[in-house]
Scaffold this active site. Structure first.
Site, PDB file in Angstrom:
ATOM      1  N   GLY A  46      -5.793   6.236  -5.351  1.00 14.49           N
ATOM      2  CA  GLY A  46      -6.274   6.462  -6.711  1.00 14.49           C
ATOM      3  C   GLY A  46      -5.633   7.710  -7.265  1.00 14.49           C
ATOM      4  CD  GLN A  51      -6.000  13.463  -8.608  1.00 17.22           C
ATOM      5  OE1 GLN A  51      -6.296  12.311  -8.859  1.00 17.22           O
ATOM      6  NE2 GLN A  51      -5.798  13.886  -7.374  1.00 17.22           N
ATOM      7  CB  CYS A  89      -8.491  15.131  -3.168  1.00 15.42           C
ATOM      8  SG  CYS A  89      -8.149  15.212  -4.934  1.00 15.42           S
ATOM      9  CG  LEU A  90      -3.122  11.860  -3.851  1.00 12.57           C
ATOM     10  CD1 LEU A  90      -2.563  10.916  -4.898  1.00 12.57           C
ATOM     11  CD2 LEU A  90      -2.264  11.842  -2.594  1.00 12.57           C
ATOM     12  CG  HIS A 131     -12.133  10.860  -5.214  1.00 12.23           C
ATOM     13  ND1 HIS A 131     -12.192  11.648  -4.078  1.00 12.23           N
ATOM     14  CD2 HIS A 131     -10.995  11.245  -5.858  1.00 12.23           C
ATOM     15  CE1 HIS A 131     -11.151  12.475  -4.055  1.00 12.23           C
ATOM     16  NE2 HIS A 131     -10.405  12.247  -5.115  1.00 12.23           N
ATOM     17  CD  GLU A 132      -9.209   8.589  -8.225  1.00 10.55           C
ATOM     18  OE1 GLU A 132      -8.880   9.579  -8.912  1.00 10.55           O
ATOM     19  OE2 GLU A 132      -8.882   8.458  -7.037  1.00 10.55           O
ATOM     20  CG  HIS A 135     -10.149  13.696  -9.759  1.00 11.44           C
ATOM     21  ND1 HIS A 135      -9.841  14.989  -9.426  1.00 11.44           N
ATOM     22  CD2 HIS A 135      -9.829  12.946  -8.680  1.00 11.44           C
ATOM     23  CE1 HIS A 135      -9.350  15.017  -8.179  1.00 11.44           C
ATOM     24  NE2 HIS A 135      -9.348  13.787  -7.696  1.00 11.44           N
TER      25      HIS A 135
END
Ligand code: GNR
Ligand code: NI
Length: 189
Positions: A46, A51, A89-90, A131-132, A135
């Protein structure tokens, strides 16, 4: 299409709320395409617009066989039963922790074609959607950890934070030969 730089922990944009998309313009469609390409190169499941340094309320998701975008997503229903699962997480490379979240959610969003849709999700997809959407609200999975576990995660993060000057993580560009038939990068470069 372009691979975008990923912002890491410490960049204030990760803490800012996003702005709902009013019209799906060419610019928004280009952002979505670039986010998919960036997510595949970074090997994520995702990716949310903050991000990649953008403030639109947009995220892309692909757990392996069903890529989709959520524009202006909202959780409209969440199960009272919760589950713990490991998250990464990226934007916080190499840090992983268990997070407790509702097991299943119903998410309302708009698709790339402008059509609203609702999607019920369980297990990893439910976790990824939450999670997204977090963000897009300026939230990170670290926020759910106990004081002790968060301190441990932050201490580990500080050891590698200087690898990301300006809070920027450059995602490696690979040649097409390094990718499989689906356009995903191979495991080893
Ligand atoms: O790649 C990712 N894996 C992941 C694993 C468990 C829960 C959430 C995620 S999302 C993450 C990519 C990312 O940082 N998305 O914002
Ligand atoms: Ni993330």
């Amino acid at each position: 299409m372009s691979i975008l730089d990923i912002r890491v922990l410490g960049d204030p944009i990760l803490r800012q709320a996003t702005t709902p998309v009013a019209t799906i313009t060419d610019d928004v469609r280009r952002l979505i395409d670039d986010m998919f390409e960036t997510m595949y190169h970074a090997r994520g499941i995702g990716l949310a617009a903050p991000q990649v340094g953008r403030s639109e309320r947009v995220a892309v998701i692909d757990l392996g066989d069903d890529p989709f975008v959520v524009i202006n997503p909202e959780v409209v229903q969440a199960s009272s039963s919760t589950a713990k699962g490991e998250e990464g997480c990226l934007s916080i490379p190499d840090i992983y922790a268990d997070v407790e979240r509702p097991k299943s959610v119903v998410v309302h969003a708009i698709g790339r074609d402008g059509q609203p849709f609702e999607r019920e999700a369980t297990e990893l997809l439910a976790r990824c959607l939450q999670h997204e959407i977090d963000h897009l609200d300026g939230k990170l999975f670290l926020d759910y950890l106990s004081v002790l576990k968060r301190a441990a995660a932050l201490a580990k993060w500080k050891l590698s934070a200087d690898e990301y000057p300006g809070f920027i993580r450059r995602v490696a560009l690979e040649t097409p030969e390094d990718r499989d038939e689906h356009g995903h990068p191979e495991e080893e470069l």
